[in-house]
Design an enzyme around this catalytic site. Structure first.
Site, PDB file in Angstrom:
ATOM      1  N   GLY A   1      39.895  38.528  29.215  1.00 35.18           N
ATOM      2  CA  GLY A   1      39.693  39.650  28.291  1.00 35.18           C
ATOM      3  C   GLY A   1      39.682  40.997  28.997  1.00 35.18           C
TER       4      GLY A   1
ATOM      5  N   GLY B   1      70.591  54.159   9.678  1.00 29.38           N
ATOM      6  CA  GLY B   1      69.131  54.306   9.740  1.00 29.38           C
ATOM      7  C   GLY B   1      68.685  54.878  11.070  1.00 29.38           C
ATOM      8  N   ALA B   2      69.420  54.529  12.123  1.00 28.08           N
ATOM      9  CA  ALA B   2      69.024  55.012  13.448  1.00 28.08           C
ATOM     10  C   ALA B   2      69.154  56.534  13.545  1.00 28.08           C
ATOM     11  CB  ALA B   2      69.851  54.330  14.525  1.00 28.08           C
TER      12      ALA B   2
HETATM   13  C1  HXC Z   1      31.463  36.413  40.063  1.00 29.03           C
HETATM   14  C2  HXC Z   1      33.279  36.442  41.419  1.00 29.03           C
HETATM   15  C3  HXC Z   1      34.129  36.515  40.306  1.00 29.03           C
HETATM   16  C4  HXC Z   1      33.550  36.542  39.022  1.00 29.03           C
HETATM   17  C5  HXC Z   1      35.343  36.529  42.073  1.00 29.03           C
HETATM   18  N1  HXC Z   1      34.065  36.437  42.482  1.00 29.03           N
HETATM   19  N2  HXC Z   1      35.421  36.560  40.728  1.00 29.03           N
HETATM   20  N3  HXC Z   1      31.953  36.381  41.301  1.00 29.03           N
HETATM   21  N4  HXC Z   1      32.211  36.498  38.948  1.00 29.03           N
HETATM   22  N5  HXC Z   1      34.273  36.627  37.911  1.00 29.03           N
HETATM   23  C6  HXC Z   1      33.593  36.373  43.865  1.00 29.03           C
HETATM   24  C7  HXC Z   1      33.922  35.063  44.532  1.00 29.03           C
HETATM   25  O1  HXC Z   1      32.936  34.116  44.256  1.00 29.03           O
HETATM   26  C8  HXC Z   1      33.915  35.487  45.987  1.00 29.03           C
HETATM   27  O2  HXC Z   1      32.590  35.566  46.439  1.00 29.03           O
HETATM   28  C9  HXC Z   1      34.456  36.892  45.954  1.00 29.03           C
HETATM   29  O3  HXC Z   1      34.283  37.342  44.609  1.00 29.03           O
HETATM   30  C10 HXC Z   1      35.917  36.978  46.282  1.00 29.03           C
HETATM   31  O4  HXC Z   1      36.597  36.014  45.482  1.00 29.03           O
HETATM   32  P1  HXC Z   1      37.608  34.948  46.102  1.00 29.03           P
HETATM   33  O5  HXC Z   1      37.744  33.871  45.102  1.00 29.03           O
HETATM   34  O6  HXC Z   1      37.167  34.586  47.477  1.00 29.03           O
HETATM   35  O7  HXC Z   1      38.924  35.838  46.194  1.00 29.03           O
HETATM   36  P2  HXC Z   1      40.408  35.372  45.976  1.00 29.03           P
HETATM   37  O8  HXC Z   1      40.671  34.116  46.691  1.00 29.03           O
HETATM   38  O9  HXC Z   1      41.238  36.585  46.322  1.00 29.03           O
HETATM   39  O10 HXC Z   1      40.539  35.082  44.427  1.00 29.03           O
HETATM   40  C11 HXC Z   1      40.396  36.124  43.481  1.00 29.03           C
HETATM   41  C12 HXC Z   1      40.302  35.536  42.058  1.00 29.03           C
HETATM   42  C13 HXC Z   1      39.223  34.439  42.011  1.00 29.03           C
HETATM   43  C14 HXC Z   1      41.664  34.931  41.698  1.00 29.03           C
HETATM   44  C15 HXC Z   1      40.028  36.705  41.127  1.00 29.03           C
HETATM   45  O11 HXC Z   1      38.023  34.992  42.615  1.00 29.03           O
HETATM   46  C16 HXC Z   1      38.916  34.006  40.645  1.00 29.03           C
HETATM   47  O12 HXC Z   1      39.654  33.215  40.070  1.00 29.03           O
HETATM   48  N6  HXC Z   1      37.798  34.512  40.082  1.00 29.03           N
HETATM   49  C17 HXC Z   1      37.379  34.148  38.763  1.00 29.03           C
HETATM   50  C18 HXC Z   1      38.301  34.782  37.770  1.00 29.03           C
HETATM   51  C19 HXC Z   1      37.836  34.543  36.378  1.00 29.03           C
HETATM   52  O13 HXC Z   1      38.022  33.459  35.812  1.00 29.03           O
HETATM   53  N7  HXC Z   1      37.148  35.530  35.818  1.00 29.03           N
HETATM   54  C20 HXC Z   1      36.697  35.495  34.502  1.00 29.03           C
HETATM   55  C21 HXC Z   1      37.904  35.954  33.665  1.00 29.03           C
HETATM   56  S1  HXC Z   1      37.494  36.003  31.988  1.00 29.03           S
HETATM   57  P3  HXC Z   1      32.176  35.116  47.925  1.00 29.03           P
HETATM   58  O14 HXC Z   1      30.749  35.503  48.031  1.00 29.03           O
HETATM   59  O15 HXC Z   1      32.417  33.635  47.947  1.00 29.03           O
HETATM   60  O16 HXC Z   1      33.053  35.818  48.848  1.00 29.03           O
HETATM   61  C22 HXC Z   1      36.875  37.491  31.802  1.00 29.03           C
HETATM   62  C23 HXC Z   1      36.424  37.695  30.458  1.00 29.03           C
HETATM   63  C24 HXC Z   1      36.342  39.115  30.115  1.00 29.03           C
HETATM   64  O17 HXC Z   1      36.812  38.263  32.658  1.00 29.03           O
HETATM   65  C25 HXC Z   1      35.843  39.125  28.716  1.00 29.03           C
HETATM   66  C26 HXC Z   1      36.044  40.392  28.044  1.00 29.03           C
HETATM   67  C27 HXC Z   1      35.714  40.242  26.605  1.00 29.03           C
END
Ligand code: HXC
Length: 537
Positions: free
Chosen positions: A193, A427-428
């Site tokens: 989101g 129309g365009a």
């Molecule tokens: C908490 C998070 C995080 C998250 C990353 N981190 N995303 N912590 N919440 N959403 C943390 C990791 O645990 C890690 O901590 C550090 O950030 C770096 O992340 P890595 O995974 O080591 O980095 P990378 O390998 O580059 O991968 C990046 C990433 C991956 C692809 C973004 O972190 C990931 O898939 N994160 C989750 C993405 C996700 O599903 N988010 C929610 C989306 S839904 P440490 O301490 O281990 O270094 C959403 C809803 C919004 O956002 C709703 C709006 C209405």
């Protein structure tokens, strides 16, 4: 002091102000400095190194490049998250986002820059409050808001509070829409989101190979539809710049991207009550270009590059193109005429003969609405053979999408000028800012062809019976086509009716346009009071 896994010192009782720092003793001032240093050091040297190794700058480095040197004033550097439901989470000063204000070429803007080195730039309550605060300031003070996104999305440990936090930002995006320019810059992950905040802003920038946007990532795609796809192929900058149109600008790296944002800001007013800043590029308003008299080929089916005309007429030949790779059959962007910013919408005969299709219609409509929001006059350069025929386009909604462009032009109250360069069919013709839908000043070149249909289609329909019963159907068709061309395909019938205000010498296009903009400077346009129109979305 304990050390975290990256060797960085941790304040054991949390971070920041511990209640015994009252007064300006040297020790307390040093402690304050230490807190600020800690905020600046963000996730620590190792994470910063990882960020750099991926070709990405840090949140603060980005702001340094975006803003005038030394102009950044930070808010909430000492703010931290309140709690972490899943435990184990360290609190960080600044909570993973750097916010504040600074100037771009002397004009104030509000900014947020997510810091991937701190909990993956993830967004929780405090992080969102910081962004919301600068957005509120931006609206109150009438300054643009620029958000740099580099985030793992909703902070998982904060659960529903993180979702609520996104809601706060979405609300502000919509409230600010049409009041201040909002610009999003994607410089890392932007998933789920989280994509909806940038997509509700006016312009989205992406960086090649280091940014991606998608609602559901490759894992979910694999699970649900059993398809293997990389993040880059699913939602990389190239995909969004060329296919989806989500990205208005795609740049090869952070540095060039931030420089382009500065350029864009220079064309825009700070808010909807202002006009865009005037910039004198020392290009004489009465400059003529004799080569334009020969721009349009004698063969009506031969293309020519509309950008030659665009660069020729604009001040200093400077054109800031928007959506350069998306729906290239319609060219849109900003330029200046006599120092004044204009929004330019032009058919491009070199791509699909300049036809209007679904993507081009939506691209144009959104741009027209942006310009109207921010008092930017519209200039339309027309060479359009019509709407793209066929089931793909019809089933894809060309009726709805074409109507968006029509609606957007009619709704626009800014000065509206049109030059019909060559084809303007059916129309365009109307949709491309014709007199009949409220354009203020309409010009045609002598090469203009204004008609209901192109010559072949028209002759085939009008003379179908004669052609069918002729001994020489091809010869008769060619004869009737030529007759139709001579009778209808010129600008003079429209000029006789006053549908075009003048047939102008191509070489003098620039000076005529500049004078037209001057005379329309004080344009006022009444609209009946209403909450909002219902554009066919
Ligand atoms: C908490 C998070 C995080 C998250 C990353 N981190 N995303 N912590 N919440 N959403 C943390 C990791 O645990 C890690 O901590 C550090 O950030 C770096 O992340 P890595 O995974 O080591 O980095 P990378 O390998 O580059 O991968 C990046 C990433 C991956 C692809 C973004 O972190 C990931 O898939 N994160 C989750 C993405 C996700 O599903 N988010 C929610 C989306 S839904 P440490 O301490 O281990 O270094 C959403 C809803 C919004 O956002 C709703 C709006 C209405």
């Amino acid at each position: 002091m304990a050390m975290d896994k990256y060797g960085k010192e941790q304040v054991e009782k949390g971070v920041g102000f511990e209640g015994d720092l009252l007064g300006t003793t040297p020790a307390n001032l040093a402690a304050l400095q230490a807190m600020k240093d800690e905020a600046v050091s963000a996730g620590g040297p190792e994470r910063i190194e990882i960020q750099h190794s991926l070709g990405k700058l840090t949140a603060r480095e980005r702001l340094d490049l975006l803003l005038d040197e030394g102009s950044f004033e930070e808010f909430d550097m000492l703010k931290t998250g309140r709690t972490s439901h899943l435990g184990g989470g360290r609190q960080y000063l600044s909570d993973g986002v750097v916010t504040g204000h600074g100037t771009i070429d002397g004009r104030e803007v509000f900014v947020s820059s997510q810091d991937f080195t701190v909990i993956g730039g993830s967004l929780g309550e405090a992080h969102s409050e910081k962004i919301s605060k600068v957005m509120d300031h931006a609206v109150r003070t009438g300054a643009p808001y620029i958000g740099i996104n580099d985030s793992g999305g909703a902070r998982i440990q904060e659960g529903v509070d993180a979702l609520a936090a996104y809601g706060e930002i979405f609300n502000r995006n919509v409230r600010a829409s049409g009041v201040i320019p909002q610009i999003s810059c994607i410089m890392g992950p932007c998933a789920g989101g989280a994509v909806y905040s940038p997509s509700m802003t006016d312009f989205t920038f992406m960086v090649e190979h280091s940014s991606y946007m998608f609602v559901t990532g490759p894992h979910v795609v694999k699970t649900v539809i059993h398809q293997d796809i990389t993040s880059e192929d699913l939602g990389g900058a190239t995909v969004h710049g060329r296919k989806s149109g989500v990205a208005h600008f795609v740049l090869p790296n952070d540095i060039l991207c931030l420089r382009e944002i500065r350029r864009l800001i220079n064309y825009l007013p700070s808010n909807n009550k202002q006009k865009p800043p005037l910039l004198d590029l020392r290009d004489p308003p009465d400059r003529t270009d004799p080569t334009l008299d020969y721009l349009v080929p004698t063969d009506p089916n031969q293309p020519y590059d509309m950008k030659i005309l665009i660069y020729s007429i604009l001040d200093g030949a400077e054109f800031f193109e928007v959506h350069k790779q998306f729906a290239r059959n319609l060219v849109i962007g900003f330029g200046r005429l006599g120092g004044q910013t204009i929004g330019l919408i032009a058919n491009q005969p070199t791509v699909l003969a300049g036809v209007l299709d679904n993507d081009a219609s939506v691209k144009g409509a959104r741009f027209v609405r942006f310009c109207d929001n921010f008092n930017i006059p519209l200039l339309c350069l027309v060479d359009v053979p019509g709407f793209m025929p066929g089931p793909d386009q019809e089933h894809g909604g060309i009726i709805r999408h074409g109507a968006k462009l029509l609606f957007a032009f009619i709704e626009a109250t800014v000065p509206r000028i049109t030059v019909i360069v060559r084809k303007a069919y059916g129309g365009a013709y109307l949709v491309m800012n014709a007199k009949h839908i409220g354009a203020d000043i309409n010009y045609a070149w002598p090469t203009a062809e204004i008609a209901v249909l192109g010559p072949r289609g028209a002759a085939e329909i009008i003379y179908r019976r004669e052609i069918q019963s002729s001994d020489d159907p091809a010869g008769l068709l060619a004869e009737k086509e030529s007759e139709y061309r001579k009778t209808f395909l010129n600008p003079f019938i429209a000029a006789k009716r006053g549908y075009v205000d003048d047939v102008i010498f191509p070489r003098k296009t620039r000076s005529r346009l500049i004078r037209s903009l001057q005379v329309l400077e004080g344009k006022e346009s009444e609209r009946p009071p209403k909450k909002h129109g219902n554009i066919p979305l």
